[in-house]
Design a protein around this motif. Structure first.
Motif, short mmCIF file in Angstrom:
data_model
loop_
_atom_site.label_atom_id
_atom_site.label_comp_id
_atom_site.label_asym_id
_atom_site.label_seq_id
_atom_site.Cartn_x
_atom_site.Cartn_y
_atom_site.Cartn_z
N THR A 157 -9.39 -0.67 7.11
CA THR A 157 -8.10 0.02 7.04
C THR A 157 -7.98 0.77 5.73
O THR A 157 -8.58 0.39 4.72
CB THR A 157 -6.92 -0.98 7.16
N LYS A 158 -7.22 1.83 5.76
CA LYS A 158 -7.00 2.68 4.58
C LYS A 158 -5.49 2.84 4.37
O LYS A 158 -4.97 3.93 4.38
CB LYS A 158 -7.70 4.02 4.78
N MET A 159 -4.82 1.70 4.21
CA MET A 159 -3.36 1.70 4.14
C MET A 159 -2.81 1.07 2.88
O MET A 159 -1.61 0.87 2.76
CB MET A 159 -2.80 0.95 5.35
N ASP A 160 -3.66 0.72 1.92
CA ASP A 160 -3.20 0.08 0.69
C ASP A 160 -3.92 0.70 -0.50
O ASP A 160 -4.78 0.08 -1.12
CB ASP A 160 -3.45 -1.43 0.76
N THR A 206 -6.67 3.14 11.44
CA THR A 206 -6.87 2.75 10.05
C THR A 206 -5.85 3.34 9.09
O THR A 206 -5.77 2.91 7.95
CB THR A 206 -8.27 3.18 9.57
N HIS A 214 -3.98 -1.26 -3.71
CA HIS A 214 -4.57 -2.61 -3.53
C HIS A 214 -3.64 -3.73 -3.98
O HIS A 214 -4.07 -4.73 -4.54
CB HIS A 214 -5.91 -2.71 -4.27
N CYS A 274 -1.86 4.88 7.87
CA CYS A 274 -0.41 4.65 7.99
C CYS A 274 0.22 5.57 9.04
O CYS A 274 1.13 5.16 9.76
CB CYS A 274 0.27 4.87 6.65
N PRO A 312 0.93 -2.58 2.61
CA PRO A 312 0.46 -1.34 3.22
C PRO A 312 1.58 -0.31 3.36
O PRO A 312 2.76 -0.65 3.40
CB PRO A 312 -0.01 -1.79 4.60
N CYS A 313 1.20 0.93 3.45
CA CYS A 313 2.10 2.02 3.84
C CYS A 313 3.43 2.01 3.09
O CYS A 313 4.51 2.11 3.68
CB CYS A 313 2.36 1.97 5.34
N THR A 349 1.09 -4.19 8.33
CA THR A 349 0.71 -5.43 7.65
C THR A 349 -0.29 -6.21 8.47
O THR A 349 -1.27 -6.74 7.94
CB THR A 349 1.96 -6.28 7.36
N LEU A 408 -3.65 -4.44 8.13
CA LEU A 408 -4.23 -4.64 6.81
C LEU A 408 -4.84 -6.03 6.68
O LEU A 408 -5.93 -6.18 6.15
CB LEU A 408 -3.16 -4.43 5.72
N ARG A 409 -4.16 -7.03 7.19
CA ARG A 409 -4.63 -8.42 7.06
C ARG A 409 -5.73 -8.79 8.04
O ARG A 409 -6.51 -9.69 7.76
CB ARG A 409 -3.46 -9.39 7.26
#
Length: 82
Positions: free
Chosen positions: A65-68, A44, A71, A46, A75-76, A56, A59-60
């Protein structure tokens, strides 16, 4: 009122002549990142990714996930997608 019925009948005839069968091969294009060999596996963050494309994809397509953080859909941004 009779004119309305004939219009519906004419429209039905036109629709009946259309071919709604599915194409032999898919003509839909997939997102570029889905061509990679990624799969949701519980990662989840980066720090667990190895590229922007992988982040990406996660995330999609993957839950939780905790990469954006901001928002914005990217991501990352500090590690991979800058």
């Amino acid at each position: 009122m009779n004119g309305g019925v004939s219009s519906v009948t004419a429209a039905s005839s036109d629709l009946a002549s259309l071919n709604f069968s599915e194409p032999a091969s898919s003509s839909f294009s997939k997102p570029m990142v889905s061509n990679q060999k990624f799969r949701c596996d519980g990662r989840t963050y980066c720090s667990q990714m190895t590229s922007c494309a992988e982040a990406t994809y996660f995330l999609r397509n993957c839950p939780n996930t905790k990469m954006d953080g901001n928002h914005d859909g990217v991501p990352c941004e500090r590690q991979w997608c800058n």
